[in-house]
Design an enzyme around this catalytic site. Structure first.
Site, short mmCIF file in Angstrom:
data_model
loop_
_atom_site.label_atom_id
_atom_site.label_comp_id
_atom_site.label_asym_id
_atom_site.label_seq_id
_atom_site.Cartn_x
_atom_site.Cartn_y
_atom_site.Cartn_z
N SER A 20 39.80 24.69 59.07
CA SER A 20 41.13 24.14 59.28
C SER A 20 42.14 25.19 59.73
O SER A 20 42.09 26.35 59.34
CB SER A 20 41.64 23.46 58.00
OG SER A 20 41.76 24.41 56.96
N ASP B 267 41.23 32.27 49.91
CA ASP B 267 40.95 32.61 51.31
C ASP B 267 41.03 34.12 51.52
O ASP B 267 40.22 34.70 52.25
CB ASP B 267 41.93 31.91 52.24
CG ASP B 267 41.93 30.39 52.08
OD1 ASP B 267 40.91 29.85 51.61
OD2 ASP B 267 42.95 29.76 52.41
#
Length: 328
Positions: A8, A257
């Site tokens: 994404s 992340d």
């Protein structure tokens, strides 16, 4: 090693609620929830799992290839990524849909309620990794991060067909895939990333035990927030790496992340996994102490100081030497 990060690319709308979500929940009325939380603050930031990981890799000196789908509103974001060392040649632009949106509210205890609008992300299924894999230099690793589920399956199968190792990071998309698809996303991965909850959900979805999953992946890396990270491999004791304590948590969004970026950078430089995880934990804490997933300032000196305080002078000296070697 050239790393392609699929997943994404989004714009984050981050809000802060000064109370506790749990105070507003009525135990015997959870089948009909209708709540509104008055937020004190709103930050609009660039985000998306793949973009966050890629930017972290870029800031550490690698030049990752980002593969994802966006809307026509992406031009400024693209320039930002280029400045951070990210190659966006495999980013597909939709002329009819908006770039994905992540809307997240965090309460006083760092609990989060979020909604994700996929928008242009659905077009990611049309991106092929084959041209990059067959180009000069090829690909050393494909990261399959949360994305349009069909795109995730395509990129996993492409990596297998092209003979490129892949990292499986299904994360929040585990809630949207079937057991069969979950097995396809994980089986044969060099690295499998989950958090504690996702690891249990993955076992439930796949119908595989923990030992069976370990027999199908190279390494299973599980994040436990403030409790650190575990690295598990078949036939070996599980290795625990403590988290780097944060001086103050500004926003937890994107810390996982950042860990992945640091860990993958270390493995790309052929570091021992423990050292790679220590770098990942330090980078995660840098993000924890910042608002937004990409607005943090990265200083090698600060990273090494955090590592020294948590893991000791020997670890910091070793990582400093390894980073100098990677820079050369």
């Amino acid at each position: 090693m050239r790393i392609a990060v699929t997943g994404s690319i989004a714009v984050d709308h981050l809000m802060v609620y000064p109370g506790r979500f749990t105070d507003q929940l009525v135990a015997d009325r959870l089948d009909r929830v209708s709540l509104s939380f008055l937020a004190d603050d709103l930050q609009i930031r660039r985000g998306g799992v793949a973009a966050n990981i890629a930017l972290g890799l870029g800031r550490l000196g690698l030049r990752p290839l980002l593969a994802g789908a966006v809307g026509a509103d992406f031009a400024e974001y693209r320039e930002w990524l280029h400045a951070g060392g990210v190659d966006t040649d495999l980013v597909l632009v939709s002329e009819s849909l908006h770039t994905a949106r992540f809307v997240c509210t965090t309460d006083s205890e760092q609990n989060q309620i979020a909604t994700f609008y996929s928008g242009a992300m659905s077009a990611a299924r049309d991106i092929s990794l084959a041209p990059a894999a067959r180009s000069e230099g090829g690909l050393g690793l494909v990261v399959v991060a949360p994305n349009d589920p069909t795109a995730m399956l395509r990129h996993t199968e492409e990596a297998r067909a092209l003979g490129v190792p892949f990292a499986a990071d299904p994360s929040q998309q585990l809630a949207r895939v079937s057991g069969e698809d979950a097995r396809r996303l994980v089986d044969g991965a060099r690295f499998l990333f989950t958090n504690e909850y996702e690891s249990a959900l993955l076992e439930q979805l796949t119908g595989w035990s923990r030992d069976e999953i370990l027999g199908r992946v190279g390494s299973w890396i599980t994040t436990f927030g403030a409790q650190g990270v575990s690295i598990a491999r078949e036939g070996r004791p599980r290795h625990l790496v403590p988290a780097v304590p944060a001086s103050a948590i500004a926003d937890p969004t994107g810390a996982g992340d950042a860990f992945r970026a640091g860990f993958l950078a270390g493995t790309a430089w052929q570091w021992p996994y423990e050292r790679a995880a220590q770098l990942g934990c330090a980078l995660a804490t840098v993000v924890l102490e910042s608002v937004g997933t990409q607005e943090y300032k990265l200083s090698t000196a600060d990273l090494l100081l955090m590592i020294e305080r948590t893991y000791g002078p020997a670890a910091a000296q070793d990582i400093a030497a390894r980073m100098r070697g990677a820079a050369r």
